[in-house]
Every structure is written in structure tokens, then in C-alpha cells.
Motif scaffolding. Structure first.
Motif, short mmCIF file in Angstrom:
data_model
loop_
_atom_site.label_atom_id
_atom_site.label_comp_id
_atom_site.label_asym_id
_atom_site.label_seq_id
_atom_site.Cartn_x
_atom_site.Cartn_y
_atom_site.Cartn_z
N UNK A 191 -8.97 9.22 -4.14
CA UNK A 191 -9.97 8.15 -4.11
C UNK A 191 -11.25 8.58 -4.81
N UNK A 192 -11.51 9.89 -4.79
CA UNK A 192 -12.81 10.37 -5.23
C UNK A 192 -13.09 10.21 -6.69
N UNK A 193 -12.16 10.65 -7.55
CA UNK A 193 -12.44 10.69 -8.98
C UNK A 193 -11.23 10.17 -9.74
N UNK A 194 -11.44 9.40 -10.81
CA UNK A 194 -10.31 8.83 -11.57
C UNK A 194 -9.25 9.84 -11.99
N UNK A 195 -9.60 11.05 -12.48
CA UNK A 195 -8.52 11.96 -12.88
C UNK A 195 -7.61 12.36 -11.73
N UNK A 196 -8.17 12.50 -10.53
CA UNK A 196 -7.33 12.87 -9.39
C UNK A 196 -6.42 11.71 -9.00
N UNK A 197 -6.87 10.49 -9.20
CA UNK A 197 -6.00 9.35 -8.92
C UNK A 197 -4.88 9.28 -9.96
N UNK A 198 -5.19 9.66 -11.21
CA UNK A 198 -4.14 9.75 -12.22
C UNK A 198 -3.09 10.77 -11.77
N UNK A 199 -3.54 11.91 -11.23
CA UNK A 199 -2.60 12.90 -10.71
C UNK A 199 -1.79 12.35 -9.55
N UNK A 200 -2.43 11.59 -8.66
CA UNK A 200 -1.72 10.96 -7.54
C UNK A 200 -0.64 10.02 -8.05
N UNK A 201 -0.97 9.24 -9.09
CA UNK A 201 0.02 8.33 -9.66
C UNK A 201 1.19 9.08 -10.28
N UNK A 202 0.96 10.34 -10.65
CA UNK A 202 2.02 11.15 -11.25
C UNK A 202 2.72 12.05 -10.24
N UNK A 203 2.46 11.83 -8.94
CA UNK A 203 3.23 12.52 -7.92
C UNK A 203 2.52 13.62 -7.16
N UNK A 204 1.23 13.87 -7.42
CA UNK A 204 0.49 14.87 -6.66
C UNK A 204 0.22 14.33 -5.26
N UNK A 205 0.45 15.14 -4.26
CA UNK A 205 0.25 14.72 -2.87
C UNK A 205 -1.19 14.28 -2.63
#
Length: 480
Positions: A191-205
Motif C-alpha cells: 500500500x505504501x509505495x507504487x513499486x512495492x505494489x508492483x512487486x505485490x502484483x508479481x507475487x511478493x507476499x
């Protein structure tokens, strides 16, 4: 013909041409051969990012009125090059994947956070003392991973500006706000930063960054808050005209229903991460999971509820407009399209045009150089925007979320920290940076130019990042 209609017509014509040139039986087999592409295929992406960096500075009025058309032109150029090189079928399949699998979830989350946060109004009189300013920045840093850097920035920037309007020296307050609230504070969740959400969309917990980056983020944020407090105390002492006298209106938070809606956004992300029905829909070779489709629908419904349940005067008092999110949506749509050939070349590894970059971040024995990942990801994030840069290095490190979260956890931590922390180095490093700067300028604060901000932010951040690299705290930072 109106310019917008012209762009839409030509975009439609290009898609139609792609369809006409593509055999219908081959959609599912469409793939881009990144090894066969040379560096010129990255020029539309570079041109787009250069336009974003220099457009507002070099030709402000023209850029303000035509940024959408300029971005669309670069995106169409990238697509046209793909059609010429790989064929219409492969180009359209790649476009559908970029828009539906990458861009859609990204922009829907940003949109919902922007709308819901815009309905929270903080009113009352806050004096811009060092204690109050440090408190607001600390609160915003904590909020950023819960409501997003965009949400936290939009909630707090106007009260902070009002509190410091009587001060002669207030530019540094906004600069540190951008660094802490719009960037560093968002390092602990998707939720915090767009790059981390990109990672979430790619399967990062969902909680991976919380578990792995909390100590690093606490160190960086704590040091920055101490530096800010010292600078603000020094500047505050030269404010003879600033006074605490006079009656003050109590601080009130209105639009509290939006706090519940933010909780609903968090819940929808958690549910989508845990609910795996195993149902997917295929569109031209792109697989859309049911949980992702439902999540996007729920997020849009939450944004609609916020508009419906929040009194209009709250958004008016906040100076809420649709232009910032409209600008982000247009520019990022173009970025996600123009980056398609770059991702394909990165996927080619040592056989692609970016083999030199892979060599720079990889040791001779094949192990990743984590410090190199941190610095390359960070510095490129500052000038190329941190969301696509995160994706670039995520793919460069193999793109397998299970491997990156376990055997290569230090590499993923380096990529995440570089993208989030160093996104604060420029106005274009992260989506909310430019929004905060624009709001500050509209409020009468003389914000520095693109390069002026770079010098000021760099003077604060670069020594800190160098210390993190060379001091014997590498085990804390997961660097080996």
C-alpha cells in the motif's frame, strides 16, 4: 480536428492494424524475442522519461496542456517499433498484458487511495513550530505504509503548509515532507509505495517488506527526522515575525468515514492475497486471476462510496481536484507501454542489449551484488520513476517471487530499498512528489526547480546512503 481526437483515432487505427496483421490462431503463442532487439528499442521509453523530467521545466505551459498527447506519442512509437519488429500479434499480446496484468491494478489502487484520502479534512490552527512540524512528518511517515504515500501526502500537506505559511523559511519543511512522507515512510507495505505494489502484483507476499525492511526503514526515517528537527530549529530561530499569540481554532478531523474506507482498501488487498480460487480468464494470452478482478472492482466501489458519502465541502476545503490523478494515470499508462521492449530485452539476460547491466549487478560466480542492486535501482528510480525501475530490476534478478523472497531476499530488499528511498531524490522519482510540489507552489511556497530540489535532497540523502553502504551494519541491511 481536435488533438485528442487525433491521438485517439490514430491509436485506434494502430490497434486495428495490429489485429489485421495478426493470425487469430496464434494469440496464445505471442512472445517478444528480447534477444533480437537492440538498444534503439528503448529510445521511446527514454524519450518519454526525459520528457517527463524536462517538460515541466523547459516548456511548462505547453507541457501542462499537452502532456497526455506527448506521452501517447512515445507509447505509440514504442508499439509501432514492436509491430515492425515482432509482428502485430506479438505487439498486441504484449500491450494487453501490460495494460491488464501490470497497469490496471497499479492505477486502480492509486486512484482509490487518492479519492478516499482526498475526503479527509484536517482543519484548525496548527503553529509551525519545530515540534509540531517534526510531529507531522513523523505521523506522515508512519501513515504512509498504511494509506500509501499518495494518501498520507494528500491528507497532511495542506495542514502543514497552513501551519508554516507565516514563516519566511518554509521550503525545507516541504522538501523533508517529500522525502519522508511521500517516499521513505511507504517502504513497509504494498500500500505504501507504487513499486512495492508492483512487486505485490508479481507475487511478493503482502507482509514481506514489513518483516524484512522495518529495521532499515526505522533507521533511515529516524536519522532523517533528527536531521530535520535540527535544521528546523535553526531556521525557526531566525523567524522574528513568527508568533504563537492569538486564539487558535482546535484541530478537527472531518470525513472520518474515509478512515473506514481506507481500512476497507487494506482488507480488500489482504483478502485478494489470501483468496486463491484458482479461476482465471485468458485474454490474448494474458491470464487474469479472479481475485485480482474482484479486488479492482471492490477498490473502484470503495472510491465511489467515498465520493458519495463525503460532503463536497470537505474536498473543496482540501483543494481536491482530479487533475493530479489524471496526470499520473496518463503518464503511467504511457510508461507501462513504452517499457515493454525494455522488459523484453532484460528478460533475454546475457543475450539481450542490457547484458552489461546484468554483469554490473552480478558477480562472476553468478551471485547478485546486493549493494550494486541498491545503487543502480535507486539512482535510476530518481530519474526514471521508481515503479518501472523496480520492475526492471525485479525482472533482472530473475523475476521469480519465491526465489527472491527466500534465497535472494537480500537482493529483493536492496531493490525495494533503492526504489523507495531514492525515489525521493527528484520530483519525478515517485508519483506523489510532483503532486506535493505543485500544491506547495499553488499555496505560495517558492519551491526549487527540478535541479534545485535534486541538489537539496541529494545533500541530505546521499551521505546517509553512503554511510548505509560502508558502515559495518551490512548484516542489518541484508547486504553480504
Amino acid at each position: 480536428m481536435h488533438p485528442r481526437r487525433f491521438v485517439v483515432r490514430w491509436a485506434g487505427a494502430l490497434v486495428a492494424l495490429i489485429v489485421a496483421l495478426s493470425p487469430l490462431h496464434a494469440w496464445a503463442a505471442a512472445e517478444l524475442d528480447g534477444a533480437s532487439m537492440g538498444w534503439p528499442y528503448a529510445l521511446p521509453f527514454a524519450g518519454l522519461l526525459l520528457s517527463i523530467a524536462l517538460g515541466p521545466l523547459s516548456f511548462h505551459k505547453f507541457w501542462h496542456h499537452h502532456y497526455g498527447k506527448i506521452a501517447a506519442a512515445w507509447a505509440l512509437l514504442a508499439l509501432g517499433a514492436l509491430v515492425w519488429r515482432a509482428g502485430g500479434m506479438a505487439a498486441l499480446a504484449a500491450l494487453v498484458h501490460a495494460m491488464l496484468a501490470e497497469y490496471l491494478g497499479f492505477i486502480v489502487l492509486l486512484f482509490s487511495l487518492y479519492v478516499v484520502a482526498g475526503g479527509i479534512l484536517i482543519s484548525g490552527d496548527i503553529k509551525g513550530t519545530p515540534a509540531a512540524n517534526t510531529g507531522i512528518l513523523a505521523l506522515g511517515t508512519l501513515m504512509a505504509s498504511l494509506v500509501g504515500t499518495t494518501g498520507a501526502a494528500m491528507i497532511l500537506i495542506r495542514p502543514l503548509i497552513r501551519a508554516n505559511r507565516p514563516r519566511r523559511h518554509n521550503v525545507h519543511v516541504v522538501i523533508f515532507f517529500i522525502i519522508l512522507v511521500a517516499n521513505v515512510g511507504g517502504a513497509l507495505s504494498p500500500l505504501g509505495d507504487p513499486p512495492l505494489f508492483v512487486g505485490f502484483l508479481h507475487g511478493v507476499d503482502f507482509f514481506w517488506t514489513t518483516r524484512n525492511l522495518w529495521l532499515q526503514t526505522a533507521i533511515v526515517a529516524g536519522v532523517l527526522l533528527v536531521i530535520f528537527a535540527a535544521v528546523d530549529v535553526w531556521r525557526f530561530r531566525s523567524e522574528p515575525s513568527f508568533s504563537d499569540a492569538g486564539s487558535a481554532k482546535p484541530v478537527r478531523i472531518r470525513g472520518l468515514i474515509n478512515l473506514l474506507l481506507i481500512a476497507a482498501i487494506v482488507a480488500s488487498l489482504l483478502v485478494s492475497a489470501m483468496w486463491k480460487p484458482g479461476i482465471a480468464f485468458g485474454i490474448l494470452g494474458t491470464k487474469l486471476e479472479l481475485e485480482d478482478v474482484v479486488r479492482n472492482i471492490v477498490l473502484l466501489a470503495i472510491a465511489a462510496l467515498s465520493v458519495w458519502l463525503t460532503p463536497d465541502e470537505h474536498r473543496q476545503a482540501n483543494g481536491f481536484t482530479w487533475e493530479p490523478i489524471r496526470e499520473v494515470a496518463k503518464l503511467f499508462a504511457a510508461i507501462f507501454v513504452a517499457i515493454i521492449p525494455v522488459i523484453a530485452m532484460l528478460d533475454a539476460g546475457h543475450h539481450g542489449a542490457f547484458a552489461w547491466l546484468l554483469s554490473a549487478v552480478t558477480a562472476p560466480d553468478g551471485t547478485p551484488r546486493e549493494v550494486a542492486y541498491f545503487w543502480f535501482t535507486g539512482l535510476m528510480s530518481a530519474f526514471l520513476d521508481n515503479a518501472p525501475t523496480y520492475l526492471l530490476f525485479f525482472e533482472l534478478a530473475g523475476g521469480d517471487p519465491l526465489v527472491l523472497m527466500n534465497e535472494l531476499s537480500g537482493t529483493l530488499a536492496s531493490i525495494s530499498m533503492g526504489a523507495v528511498y531514492m525515489g525521493a531524490l527528484t520530483y519525478i522519482g515517485n508519483a506523489p512528489n510532483f503532486m506535493v510540489s505543485s500544491i506547495a507552489k499553488e499555496s505560495g511556497i517558492e519551491m526549487p526547480s527540478f535541479f534545485g530540489y535534486l541538489l537539496r535532497a541529494g545533500a541530505v540523502l546521499m551521505p546517509l546512503f553512503l554511510l548505509l553502504t560502508i558502515l559495518p551494519i551490512a548484516p542489518i541491511l541484508h547486504w553480504h
